[in-house]
Scaffold this motif. Structure first.
Motif, PDB file in Angstrom:
ATOM      1  N   THR A 186       0.816  -1.228   0.000  1.00 29.66           N
ATOM      2  CA  THR A 186       0.000   0.000   0.000  1.00 29.66           C
ATOM      3  C   THR A 186       0.846   1.273   0.000  1.00 29.66           C
ATOM      4  O   THR A 186       0.361   2.335  -0.377  1.00 29.66           O
ATOM      5  N   LEU A 187       2.088   1.170   0.460  1.00 30.65           N
ATOM      6  CA  LEU A 187       2.968   2.346   0.540  1.00 30.65           C
ATOM      7  C   LEU A 187       4.105   2.226  -0.458  1.00 30.65           C
ATOM      8  O   LEU A 187       4.639   1.141  -0.662  1.00 30.65           O
ATOM      9  N   PRO A 188       4.537   3.326  -1.061  1.00 32.69           N
ATOM     10  CA  PRO A 188       5.740   3.236  -1.909  1.00 32.69           C
ATOM     11  C   PRO A 188       6.994   3.181  -1.040  1.00 32.69           C
ATOM     12  O   PRO A 188       6.922   3.346   0.180  1.00 32.69           O
ATOM     13  N   PHE A 189       8.135   2.935  -1.662  1.00 30.02           N
ATOM     14  CA  PHE A 189       9.427   3.028  -0.978  1.00 30.02           C
ATOM     15  C   PHE A 189       9.597   4.504  -0.624  1.00 30.02           C
ATOM     16  O   PHE A 189       9.774   5.348  -1.504  1.00 30.02           O
ATOM     17  N   SER A 190       9.474   4.850   0.651  1.00 30.18           N
ATOM     18  CA  SER A 190       9.355   6.260   1.027  1.00 30.18           C
ATOM     19  C   SER A 190       9.899   6.537   2.412  1.00 30.18           C
ATOM     20  O   SER A 190      10.179   5.625   3.188  1.00 30.18           O
ATOM     21  N   SER A 191      10.000   7.841   2.729  1.00 25.80           N
ATOM     22  CA  SER A 191      10.416   8.272   4.066  1.00 25.80           C
ATOM     23  C   SER A 191       9.469   7.715   5.120  1.00 25.80           C
ATOM     24  O   SER A 191       9.891   7.312   6.199  1.00 25.80           O
ATOM     25  N   ARG A 192       8.188   7.714   4.793  1.00 25.04           N
ATOM     26  CA  ARG A 192       7.184   7.214   5.738  1.00 25.04           C
ATOM     27  C   ARG A 192       7.447   5.748   6.071  1.00 25.04           C
ATOM     28  O   ARG A 192       7.399   5.322   7.228  1.00 25.04           O
ATOM     29  N   LEU A 193       7.724   4.947   5.042  1.00 30.46           N
ATOM     30  CA  LEU A 193       8.014   3.526   5.239  1.00 30.46           C
ATOM     31  C   LEU A 193       9.293   3.351   6.067  1.00 30.46           C
ATOM     32  O   LEU A 193       9.353   2.516   6.969  1.00 30.46           O
ATOM     33  N   TYR A 243      13.886  -2.377  -1.254  1.00 30.09           N
ATOM     34  CA  TYR A 243      13.932  -1.757  -2.584  1.00 30.09           C
ATOM     35  C   TYR A 243      13.788  -2.832  -3.675  1.00 30.09           C
ATOM     36  O   TYR A 243      13.042  -2.663  -4.632  1.00 30.09           O
ATOM     37  N   LEU A 244      14.505  -3.936  -3.515  1.00 29.17           N
ATOM     38  CA  LEU A 244      14.469  -5.008  -4.521  1.00 29.17           C
ATOM     39  C   LEU A 244      13.078  -5.630  -4.634  1.00 29.17           C
ATOM     40  O   LEU A 244      12.622  -5.964  -5.725  1.00 29.17           O
ATOM     41  N   VAL A 245      12.380  -5.758  -3.503  1.00 34.61           N
ATOM     42  CA  VAL A 245      11.011  -6.291  -3.525  1.00 34.61           C
ATOM     43  C   VAL A 245      10.073  -5.250  -4.147  1.00 34.61           C
ATOM     44  O   VAL A 245       9.223  -5.575  -4.975  1.00 34.61           O
ATOM     45  N   ASN A 246      10.247  -3.997  -3.753  1.00 33.48           N
ATOM     46  CA  ASN A 246       9.402  -2.921  -4.268  1.00 33.48           C
ATOM     47  C   ASN A 246       9.502  -2.795  -5.794  1.00 33.48           C
ATOM     48  O   ASN A 246       8.510  -2.543  -6.470  1.00 33.48           O
ATOM     49  N   ARG A 247      10.697  -3.015  -6.326  1.00 29.61           N
ATOM     50  CA  ARG A 247      10.905  -2.893  -7.773  1.00 29.61           C
ATOM     51  C   ARG A 247      10.524  -4.167  -8.533  1.00 29.61           C
ATOM     52  O   ARG A 247      10.618  -4.213  -9.755  1.00 29.61           O
ATOM     53  N   GLY A 248      10.139  -5.208  -7.792  1.00 27.70           N
ATOM     54  CA  GLY A 248       9.746  -6.456  -8.441  1.00 27.70           C
ATOM     55  C   GLY A 248      10.934  -7.279  -8.919  1.00 27.70           C
ATOM     56  O   GLY A 248      10.782  -8.244  -9.672  1.00 27.70           O
ATOM     57  N   ILE A 249      12.142  -6.908  -8.479  1.00 30.49           N
ATOM     58  CA  ILE A 249      13.345  -7.669  -8.852  1.00 30.49           C
ATOM     59  C   ILE A 249      13.357  -8.983  -8.066  1.00 30.49           C
ATOM     60  O   ILE A 249      13.776 -10.024  -8.563  1.00 30.49           O
TER      61      ILE A 249
END
Length: 344
Positions: free
Chosen positions: A88-95, A194-200
């Motif tokens: 639900t959240l992007p790779f972000s400061s909040r995360l 990051y790797l999971v977020n990018r689908g790598i």
């Protein structure tokens, strides 16, 4: 060219590792990967908890080791929560701040602004800011610097390959050192996120803490060299070698798991009518490699006598090994399985 060659190799090996997400029931083994990562990442910070202890309940841990155990549990919770949040959240400061908050909850750094960027100066090495090995940027610039990382991480138009991107993100995060405590652990978690977020990676199955721990001096030296000599190439080469090495180890571990599964299927046949119960116990052990009679009871729903017989047979076939040494409340470990993660 050297960097390009390493990048090509890292992509290839990471792809091979990710392939196992399709071929094995990966959810069972993620807990082991995260437990290994948690113990190794915490070890870099001076925390001593071994993999078996990570799976014990708090009451089963001696008082002097409980602080270390709780830090490892927080790391496991922080990773699990962050991966869930990525839906639900992007790779972000909040995360990043949310992950930090969980990491420091109720442990030694709990008074150091969990989930908040620092509001004072920190430093690395030395007794004070005057004799420090490295002084991160002033606290008033952190919000802007972290915003830069967020934009860079999510910039679809930036043509830089993802593995170089995440290497830079880790370097930049550790250089900013945005928190009063826990920067190393959060920075290492960010690589996987990051790797999971990018689908790598489909699942969080690559962790570099083991590589950083084994090459601790080189890790710090290469980060410093980028700061003092503008030599980001050397850092990226070191980083890519880590991805190659850890991906190879991951592939070897999964091959070992598949082999172990085949061997156990043959052994379980000797249980006859109880093979279904033995199978359920082993399925449980892949996610939780320590077990006792009371835990077996909840899995099988059978009587104590039946469960003790099952435990004895699993021990006789060397599937389980008794590790507590007591006459009562015996604790058993799924040794061959744990060894796959220990030796890797």
């Amino acid at each position: 060219m050297q960097l390009l060659s390493l990048l090509s190799k890292a992509d290839r090996y990471l792809g091979r590792l990710d392939m196992y997400s399709e071929y094995v029931h990966i959810d069972l083994y993620i807990r082991m990967h995260i437990a290994k990562e948690a113990t190794q990442s915490s070890k870099i910070e001076g925390t001593e908890t071994n993999m078996e202890e990570a799976f014990l309940d708090k009451e089963e841990i001696s008082m002097e080791k409980r602080d270390d155990w709780e830090e490892v549990q927080n790391y496991i919770s922080a990773m699990n929560d962050a991966v869930k949040q990525l839906h639900t959240l992007p790779f972000s400061s909040r995360l990043i701040r949310q992950t930090h908050k969980i990491l420091l909850r109720g442990v030694r750094g709990r008074h150091k602004q969990p989930g908040e960027y620092r509001t004072s100066q920190n430093w690395i090495g030395g007794a004070s800011v005057n004799d420090a090995v490295f002084v991160p940027p002033v606290h008033t610039s952190i919000a802007d610097l972290m915003s830069d990382i967020e934009k860079f991480a999510n910039d679809e138009l930036n043509p830089l390959p993802d593995l170089l991107k995440v290497g830079l993100i880790h370097y930049q995060f550790e250089t900013i050192h945005p928190f009063l405590d826990g920067n190393g652990r959060v920075g290492r978690l960010l690589i996987t996120l990051y790797l999971v977020n990018r689908g790598i990676l489909k699942q969080p199955i690559l962790y570099l803490s083991d590589y950083f721990e084994r090459n601790r001096t080189l890790y710090y030296d290469n980060l410093m060299r980028a700061r003092t000599h503008n030599d980001i190439n050397q850092w990226l080469k070191f980083f890519l070698v880590g991805i190659i090495e850890i991906s190879k180890i991951g592939v070897k571990t999964f091959d070992g798991i598949l082999q172990l599964q085949r061997n156990l299927e043959i052994k379980i046949q000797s249980f006859g009518s109880r093979s279904g119960e033995a199978k359920r116990v082993i399925e449980y052990l892949y996610a939780q490699p320590l077990i006792d009679a009371s835990r077996i009871e909840t899995i099988t729903g059978k009587s104590k006598a039946t469960n003790y017989k099952l435990l004895a047979d699993l021990e006789k076939l060397e599937i389980l090994q008794e590790v507590s040494g007591g006459q009562r409340n015996k604790l058993y470990v799924f040794k061959d399985y744990l060894d796959l993660f220990r030796s890797s």
